[in-house]
Motif scaffolding. Sequence first.
Motif, PDB file in Angstrom:
ATOM      1  N   PRO A  13       0.838  -1.201   0.000  1.00 32.25           N
ATOM      2  CA  PRO A  13       0.000   0.000   0.000  1.00 32.25           C
ATOM      3  C   PRO A  13       0.879   1.258   0.000  1.00 32.25           C
ATOM      4  O   PRO A  13       1.872   1.321   0.724  1.00 32.25           O
ATOM      5  CB  PRO A  13      -0.795  -0.110   1.303  1.00 32.25           C
ATOM      6  CG  PRO A  13      -0.700  -1.557   1.706  1.00 32.25           C
ATOM      7  CD  PRO A  13       0.608  -2.044   1.166  1.00 32.25           C
ATOM      8  N   SER A  14       0.529   2.231  -0.820  1.00 26.34           N
ATOM      9  CA  SER A  14       1.356   3.443  -0.937  1.00 26.34           C
ATOM     10  C   SER A  14       1.490   4.181   0.396  1.00 26.34           C
ATOM     11  O   SER A  14       2.543   4.754   0.680  1.00 26.34           O
ATOM     12  CB  SER A  14       0.823   4.370  -2.016  1.00 26.34           C
ATOM     13  OG  SER A  14      -0.495   4.763  -1.719  1.00 26.34           O
ATOM     14  N   ASP A  15       0.450   4.134   1.238  1.00 29.01           N
ATOM     15  CA  ASP A  15       0.554   4.824   2.524  1.00 29.01           C
ATOM     16  C   ASP A  15       1.591   4.165   3.436  1.00 29.01           C
ATOM     17  O   ASP A  15       2.235   4.835   4.241  1.00 29.01           O
ATOM     18  CB  ASP A  15      -0.810   4.933   3.208  1.00 29.01           C
ATOM     19  CG  ASP A  15      -1.422   3.590   3.557  1.00 29.01           C
ATOM     20  OD1 ASP A  15      -1.239   2.608   2.800  1.00 29.01           O
ATOM     21  OD2 ASP A  15      -2.120   3.519   4.593  1.00 29.01           O
ATOM     22  N   ARG A  16       1.799   2.849   3.283  1.00 27.53           N
ATOM     23  CA  ARG A  16       2.811   2.148   4.095  1.00 27.53           C
ATOM     24  C   ARG A  16       4.226   2.462   3.585  1.00 27.53           C
ATOM     25  O   ARG A  16       5.162   2.557   4.371  1.00 27.53           O
ATOM     26  CB  ARG A  16       2.559   0.643   4.088  1.00 27.53           C
ATOM     27  CG  ARG A  16       1.212   0.239   4.638  1.00 27.53           C
ATOM     28  CD  ARG A  16       1.056   0.576   6.083  1.00 27.53           C
ATOM     29  NE  ARG A  16       1.828  -0.396   6.835  1.00 27.53           N
ATOM     30  CZ  ARG A  16       1.849  -0.507   8.147  1.00 27.53           C
ATOM     31  NH1 ARG A  16       1.142   0.316   8.880  1.00 27.53           N
ATOM     32  NH2 ARG A  16       2.574  -1.402   8.746  1.00 27.53           N
ATOM     33  N   ASP A  18       5.012   5.321   2.153  1.00 25.80           N
ATOM     34  CA  ASP A  18       5.209   6.694   2.638  1.00 25.80           C
ATOM     35  C   ASP A  18       5.554   6.709   4.123  1.00 25.80           C
ATOM     36  O   ASP A  18       6.427   7.469   4.558  1.00 25.80           O
ATOM     37  CB  ASP A  18       3.951   7.537   2.396  1.00 25.80           C
ATOM     38  CG  ASP A  18       3.644   7.738   0.918  1.00 25.80           C
ATOM     39  OD1 ASP A  18       4.557   7.546   0.075  1.00 25.80           O
ATOM     40  OD2 ASP A  18       2.478   8.071   0.609  1.00 25.80           O
ATOM     41  N   LEU A  19       4.898   5.857   4.906  1.00 28.64           N
ATOM     42  CA  LEU A  19       5.177   5.771   6.343  1.00 28.64           C
ATOM     43  C   LEU A  19       6.622   5.328   6.590  1.00 28.64           C
ATOM     44  O   LEU A  19       7.300   5.871   7.465  1.00 28.64           O
ATOM     45  CB  LEU A  19       4.197   4.801   7.009  1.00 28.64           C
ATOM     46  CG  LEU A  19       4.365   4.580   8.509  1.00 28.64           C
ATOM     47  CD1 LEU A  19       4.133   5.879   9.280  1.00 28.64           C
ATOM     48  CD2 LEU A  19       3.398   3.492   8.982  1.00 28.64           C
ATOM     49  N   ARG A  22       8.881   8.234   5.974  1.00 25.99           N
ATOM     50  CA  ARG A  22       8.820   9.184   7.092  1.00 25.99           C
ATOM     51  C   ARG A  22       9.610   8.663   8.287  1.00 25.99           C
ATOM     52  O   ARG A  22      10.334   9.410   8.935  1.00 25.99           O
ATOM     53  CB  ARG A  22       7.370   9.472   7.476  1.00 25.99           C
ATOM     54  CG  ARG A  22       6.664  10.399   6.506  1.00 25.99           C
ATOM     55  CD  ARG A  22       5.358  10.935   7.060  1.00 25.99           C
ATOM     56  NE  ARG A  22       4.393   9.925   7.465  1.00 25.99           N
ATOM     57  CZ  ARG A  22       3.553   9.295   6.641  1.00 25.99           C
ATOM     58  NH1 ARG A  22       3.557   9.569   5.341  1.00 25.99           N
ATOM     59  NH2 ARG A  22       2.697   8.402   7.106  1.00 25.99           N
ATOM     60  N   ARG A  33      11.862   1.416  -4.039  1.00 25.11           N
ATOM     61  CA  ARG A  33      10.509   1.969  -3.907  1.00 25.11           C
ATOM     62  C   ARG A  33       9.615   1.421  -5.027  1.00 25.11           C
ATOM     63  O   ARG A  33       8.475   1.010  -4.788  1.00 25.11           O
ATOM     64  CB  ARG A  33      10.533   3.498  -3.951  1.00 25.11           C
ATOM     65  CG  ARG A  33       9.193   4.126  -3.627  1.00 25.11           C
ATOM     66  CD  ARG A  33       9.273   5.642  -3.625  1.00 25.11           C
ATOM     67  NE  ARG A  33       8.421   6.245  -2.644  1.00 25.11           N
ATOM     68  CZ  ARG A  33       7.100   6.226  -2.658  1.00 25.11           C
ATOM     69  NH1 ARG A  33       6.459   5.602  -3.618  1.00 25.11           N
ATOM     70  NH2 ARG A  33       6.413   6.830  -1.724  1.00 25.11           N
ATOM     71  N   THR A  37       6.101  -1.013  -4.953  1.00 24.35           N
ATOM     72  CA  THR A  37       4.833  -0.691  -5.621  1.00 24.35           C
ATOM     73  C   THR A  37       4.370  -1.830  -6.534  1.00 24.35           C
ATOM     74  O   THR A  37       3.208  -1.864  -6.929  1.00 24.35           O
ATOM     75  CB  THR A  37       4.922   0.613  -6.452  1.00 24.35           C
ATOM     76  OG1 THR A  37       5.820   0.428  -7.543  1.00 24.35           O
ATOM     77  CG2 THR A  37       5.343   1.793  -5.598  1.00 24.35           C
ATOM     78  N   GLY A  58       3.480  -3.951   4.162  1.00 24.58           N
ATOM     79  CA  GLY A  58       2.034  -3.975   4.301  1.00 24.58           C
ATOM     80  C   GLY A  58       1.601  -5.018   5.315  1.00 24.58           C
ATOM     81  O   GLY A  58       2.294  -5.300   6.287  1.00 24.58           O
TER      82      GLY A  58
END
Length: 143
Positions: A13-16, A18-19, A22, A33, A37, A58
Amino acid sequence: MSAIYREQEPPAPSDRIDLLERRLGRPLPADYRRYLTESDGGWLADNTGAVKNIFGVGDVPDPASLWEVLDVYRHRVPAWLLPVADDEYGNLICLSLRDTDLGTVWFWDHEEEADDGAPAEDNIAVRAGSWEQFLEALRPVDR
């Protein structure tokens, strides 16, 4: 890609992703990366590199979770290395996060780890110039 999977996870998942960036405080190497994906890791078939598992970010089982690995190894592996896979013998495959060699792939040997478990650099060695090159070099074991 030459890596052959026994079980491959769907894209992360793209939010994971990104996390993770961060948490690391920097962007991931571009080819790694891109890999996330397309596939969130998985269990590899027998290969010449003895790589067993590529960790996912994920919803993957704990032994395959990069989050779990980061927690377990954060005080044992140099801070500039990101563990992304392991081999059949308990060693880690890591990506460099340093600007000077960002994305190079390193082998972390647990048997040569410092006795006190503190991060050291005498138990690591570079294995490939990029994640893509590393995966391309994995060949199935002929039986």
